[in-house]
Design a protein around this motif. Structure first.
Motif, PDB file in Angstrom:
ATOM      1  N   LYS A 183      23.692  16.899  12.763  1.00  0.00           N
ATOM      2  CA  LYS A 183      24.304  17.505  13.953  1.00  0.00           C
ATOM      3  C   LYS A 183      25.535  16.720  14.369  1.00  0.00           C
ATOM      4  CE  LYS A 183      23.465  19.045  18.718  1.00  0.00           C
ATOM      5  NZ  LYS A 183      24.052  20.376  18.498  1.00  0.00           N
ATOM      6  N   GLY A 184      26.607  17.462  14.703  1.00  0.00           N
ATOM      7  CA  GLY A 184      27.836  16.843  15.153  1.00  0.00           C
ATOM      8  C   GLY A 184      28.142  17.196  16.601  1.00  0.00           C
ATOM      9  N   HIS A 185      29.330  16.802  17.041  1.00  0.00           N
ATOM     10  CA  HIS A 185      29.751  17.057  18.418  1.00  0.00           C
ATOM     11  C   HIS A 185      30.482  18.397  18.518  1.00  0.00           C
ATOM     12  CE1 HIS A 185      33.838  16.115  17.158  1.00  0.00           C
ATOM     13  NE2 HIS A 185      33.369  15.010  16.597  1.00  0.00           N
ATOM     14  N   SER A 186      30.896  18.754  19.714  1.00  0.00           N
ATOM     15  CA  SER A 186      31.582  20.022  19.949  1.00  0.00           C
ATOM     16  C   SER A 186      32.988  20.013  19.349  1.00  0.00           C
ATOM     17  CB  SER A 186      31.659  20.283  21.454  1.00  0.00           C
ATOM     18  OG  SER A 186      32.227  21.539  21.725  1.00  0.00           O
ATOM     19  N   ASN A 187      33.487  21.220  19.039  1.00  0.00           N
ATOM     20  CA  ASN A 187      34.857  21.403  18.527  1.00  0.00           C
ATOM     21  C   ASN A 187      35.135  20.520  17.312  1.00  0.00           C
ATOM     22  OD1 ASN A 187      35.448  23.280  20.549  1.00  0.00           O
ATOM     23  ND2 ASN A 187      36.116  21.677  21.963  1.00  0.00           N
ATOM     24  N   LEU A 188      34.314  20.654  16.295  1.00  0.00           N
ATOM     25  CA  LEU A 188      34.447  19.830  15.103  1.00  0.00           C
ATOM     26  C   LEU A 188      35.756  20.095  14.364  1.00  0.00           C
ATOM     27  CD1 LEU A 188      30.826  20.094  13.719  1.00  0.00           C
ATOM     28  CD2 LEU A 188      31.971  17.967  14.347  1.00  0.00           C
ATOM     29  N   THR A 198      32.136  15.711   7.099  1.00  0.00           N
ATOM     30  CA  THR A 198      31.220  14.587   7.296  1.00  0.00           C
ATOM     31  C   THR A 198      29.789  15.073   7.466  1.00  0.00           C
ATOM     32  OG1 THR A 198      32.952  13.226   8.288  1.00  0.00           O
ATOM     33  CG2 THR A 198      30.676  12.635   8.807  1.00  0.00           C
ATOM     34  N   LEU A 199      29.600  16.136   8.238  1.00  0.00           N
ATOM     35  CA  LEU A 199      28.258  16.690   8.447  1.00  0.00           C
ATOM     36  C   LEU A 199      27.664  17.189   7.140  1.00  0.00           C
ATOM     37  CD1 LEU A 199      28.007  18.846  11.695  1.00  0.00           C
ATOM     38  CD2 LEU A 199      27.140  16.557  11.258  1.00  0.00           C
ATOM     39  N   VAL A 200      28.468  17.917   6.352  1.00  0.00           N
ATOM     40  CA  VAL A 200      27.986  18.444   5.083  1.00  0.00           C
ATOM     41  C   VAL A 200      27.562  17.298   4.165  1.00  0.00           C
ATOM     42  CG1 VAL A 200      28.630  19.692   2.975  1.00  0.00           C
ATOM     43  CG2 VAL A 200      29.304  20.593   5.215  1.00  0.00           C
ATOM     44  N   ARG A 201      28.409  16.272   4.064  1.00  0.00           N
ATOM     45  CA  ARG A 201      28.087  15.126   3.190  1.00  0.00           C
ATOM     46  C   ARG A 201      26.846  14.396   3.693  1.00  0.00           C
ATOM     47  NH1 ARG A 201      32.003  13.650  -0.512  1.00  0.00           N
ATOM     48  NH2 ARG A 201      33.946  14.855  -0.368  1.00  0.00           N
ATOM     49  N   GLU A 202      26.751  14.223   4.995  1.00  0.00           N
ATOM     50  CA  GLU A 202      25.596  13.539   5.574  1.00  0.00           C
ATOM     51  C   GLU A 202      24.306  14.283   5.239  1.00  0.00           C
ATOM     52  OE1 GLU A 202      23.845  12.881  10.086  1.00  0.00           O
ATOM     53  OE2 GLU A 202      26.035  12.915   9.794  1.00  0.00           O
ATOM     54  N   VAL A 260      23.241  25.412   4.951  1.00  0.00           N
ATOM     55  CA  VAL A 260      23.396  26.405   6.018  1.00  0.00           C
ATOM     56  C   VAL A 260      24.488  25.981   6.983  1.00  0.00           C
ATOM     57  CG1 VAL A 260      22.262  27.656   7.895  1.00  0.00           C
ATOM     58  CG2 VAL A 260      20.966  27.053   5.845  1.00  0.00           C
ATOM     59  N   ASP A 261      25.438  26.893   7.199  1.00  0.00           N
ATOM     60  CA  ASP A 261      26.507  26.693   8.178  1.00  0.00           C
ATOM     61  C   ASP A 261      25.976  27.052   9.563  1.00  0.00           C
ATOM     62  OD1 ASP A 261      28.707  26.886   9.857  1.00  0.00           O
ATOM     63  OD2 ASP A 261      29.494  28.709   8.903  1.00  0.00           O
ATOM     64  N   GLY A 262      25.682  26.010  10.336  1.00  0.00           N
ATOM     65  CA  GLY A 262      25.253  26.216  11.713  1.00  0.00           C
ATOM     66  C   GLY A 262      26.272  25.661  12.694  1.00  0.00           C
ATOM     67  N   ILE A 263      27.547  25.665  12.309  1.00  0.00           N
ATOM     68  CA  ILE A 263      28.595  25.187  13.236  1.00  0.00           C
ATOM     69  C   ILE A 263      28.660  26.141  14.432  1.00  0.00           C
ATOM     70  CG2 ILE A 263      30.997  24.493  13.484  1.00  0.00           C
ATOM     71  CD1 ILE A 263      29.356  22.844  11.439  1.00  0.00           C
ATOM     72  N   TRP A 264      29.008  27.381  14.170  1.00  0.00           N
ATOM     73  CA  TRP A 264      28.887  28.450  15.164  1.00  0.00           C
ATOM     74  C   TRP A 264      27.808  29.400  14.656  1.00  0.00           C
ATOM     75  CZ3 TRP A 264      31.199  28.760  19.880  1.00  0.00           C
ATOM     76  CH2 TRP A 264      32.262  27.893  20.121  1.00  0.00           C
ATOM     77  N   ALA A 265      26.739  29.548  15.397  1.00  0.00           N
ATOM     78  CA  ALA A 265      25.631  30.397  14.985  1.00  0.00           C
ATOM     79  C   ALA A 265      25.667  31.697  15.781  1.00  0.00           C
ATOM     80  CB  ALA A 265      24.314  29.668  15.188  1.00  0.00           C
ATOM     81  N   GLY A 266      24.920  32.689  15.284  1.00  0.00           N
ATOM     82  CA  GLY A 266      24.945  34.005  15.909  1.00  0.00           C
ATOM     83  C   GLY A 266      23.580  34.450  16.394  1.00  0.00           C
ATOM     84  N   ASN A 306      26.819  23.275  15.941  1.00  0.00           N
ATOM     85  CA  ASN A 306      27.359  22.115  15.213  1.00  0.00           C
ATOM     86  C   ASN A 306      26.315  21.470  14.308  1.00  0.00           C
ATOM     87  OD1 ASN A 306      30.050  22.135  16.450  1.00  0.00           O
ATOM     88  ND2 ASN A 306      28.918  21.704  18.322  1.00  0.00           N
ATOM     89  N   LEU A 307      25.671  22.331  13.499  1.00  0.00           N
ATOM     90  CA  LEU A 307      24.606  21.894  12.609  1.00  0.00           C
ATOM     91  C   LEU A 307      24.930  22.204  11.150  1.00  0.00           C
ATOM     92  CD1 LEU A 307      21.391  23.234  14.410  1.00  0.00           C
ATOM     93  CD2 LEU A 307      22.274  20.898  14.450  1.00  0.00           C
TER      94      LEU A 307
END
Length: 435
Positions: free
Chosen positions: A13-18, A25-29, A206-212, A226-227
């Motif tokens: 999980k990252g912060h807002s407005n990545l 970084t999130l993907v690699r982590e 899974v792209d959970g940056i902006w989810a629906g 931001n996941l």
């Protein structure tokens, strides 16, 4: 990676407005927590990255963030693999135009092979464990010509499947004719499960940056999460993603069927979550059925479907209601009865002007009500039937043409090419969503 006999699902999980770097970084982590992936990604291996790039009405929370796709592809390329990024857009959509509008042409310019699978060869393949009507499926041959498949879906709810994640994302490996059969002939939940016995992703990101949440199009609710969620077992990853959205995985039938067919596990005792925990990142998403109730509250609408109502028409119903409400014509919906489905034996006894018959499957009742033809119907036709307001787009796919013309005009006026993934949604974009 297995942890004490369990399959691993990694949550970052990252912060807002990545930023672009923040997403990478999130993907690699998330992927690094899965351990050594050399058996999947190494020099000489051909790796197919399969994002979800299906449509353009709304992009964020519907289309895989190009930054996530790029990060996955870059990690594979760094390891010496040959990377192919491939997708086929939704039925009747022009994949190349969707690629361009959504910013995927940038990846082609960066040297990645970007493939519209609609333009490639398909083959019919027997399913390993046939059940019901499904004995074989027609799948794009490219999926069988690679060593590793990486599914890169979006974290989001779905009109009829409750949730659409990794194994549903593989539906993009089908020609349009087969996609229609999933809805109209096979039963989409069973068909998706069977498809994954043929083209099971070896890795899911899974792209959970902006989810629906909610429904789709104008009834979609943006959730900034931001996941990144990753794992080798697509059923396990989808199970954890359902939990993150507050959805009971046992209510997601295509996951249950996939587990029965040996695609993966839903058993929490066999899944090890690393990185962030589910409680740390979870948020209760509004479900499509709840969004439908919100949209129709006080309007006395009766919606009748059955287990043979295809997701194409279900999607159109959700979209139509959301657009009509957004247009300010909610009163035109008052007292209507909407029916759709091959299994409906008899429409209710209501005045003709109050009965909306949706799809070719209800044409046999058109002397009883107002019929909207199509397989599936296109929302604009239904909007016109209900409100009397003409909408320019009239057939499946036309709105991509319209979106493309608008996009080209924006570029001609000096606007940015592609979609502004690095920027938060502005007011114009927000207006397309319920946010």
């Amino acid at each position: 990676m297995m942890t004490a006999g369990k399959t691993t699902v990694s949550i970052a999980k990252g912060h807002s407005n990545l930023s672009e770097q923040g997403v990478e970084t999130l993907v690699r982590e998330s992927l690094n927590r899965l351990g050594n992936l050399d058996d999947l990604i190494s020099p000489g291996k051909k790796v197919l990255v399969k994002p979800n790039v299906a449509d353009t009405y709304t992009i964020r929370a519907e289309v895989t963030d190009v930054r996530v796709t790029r990060a996955v592809a870059e990690m594979a390329r760094e390891k010496g693999a040959q990377v192919i990024i491939a997708e086929s857009a939704a039925v009747a959509m022009d994949t190349e135009k969707v690629f361009e509008i959504c910013g995927y042409y940038d990846l082609r310019e960066e040297g990645y092979e970007l493939v519209d699978m609609h333009q490639t060869e398909s083959v019919k393949v027997p399913v390993p464990r046939p059940r019901g009507k499904i004995k074989e499926l027609e799948v794009y041959k490219l999926l069988f010509d690679v060593d590793t498949i990486i599914s890169v879906p979006v974290l989001k709810t779905h009109m009829s499947l409750v949730a659409t994640l990794s194994i549903k994302n593989m539906k993009g490996s089908l020609p349009d004719t087969e996609k229609r059969k999933f809805h109209l002939k096979y039963g989409v939940e069973e068909a998706i499960a069977q498809l994954n016995t043929l083209v099971r992703p070896h890795l899911t990101v899974v792209d959970g940056i902006w989810a629906g949440a909610g429904c789709m199009d104008s009834a979609r609710i943006l959730e900034e999460m931001n996941l990144i969620v990753a794992g080798r077992d697509p059923v396990a990853v989808d199970t954890i993603c359902c939990q993150i959205m507050g959805i009971d995985p046992q209510k997601v039938l295509h996951l249950k069927y996939a587990e029965e067919l040996g695609v993966g596990t839903m058993d929490p005792e066999k899944i090890a979550v690393v990185g962030k925990s589910v409680p740390e990142v979870s948020k209760r998403f509004v479900l499509p059925t709840e969004r439908m109730e919100e949209l129709t509250e006080g309007l006395d609408i009766n919606i009748i479907t059955d287990d043979r109502t295809c997701t194409g028409c279900l999607t159109a119903i959700f979209s139509t209601l959301g657009i009509i409400v957004q247009m300010g014509h909610a009163q035109a919906l008052k007292g209507l009865t909407l029916i759709s489905g091959l299994g409906i034996e008899e429409p209710p006894d209501v005045p003709r002007e109050k009965l909306i018959l949706i799809g070719n499957c209800t044409a046999r009742f058109k002397d009883r009500g107002r019929h909207v033809e199509g397989c599936p119907i296109w929302p604009n036709e239904m909007i016109y039937e209900i409100t009397g307001k003409a909408v320019p787009e009239t057939i499946m796919g036309d709105h991509v043409e319209s979106a493309y013309k608008i996009y080209q005009q924006k570029i001609a006026e000096g606007g940015q090419e592609g979609f502004p993934w690095n920027e938060p949604p502005d007011e114009n974009e927000k207006s397309k969503y319920t946010i």
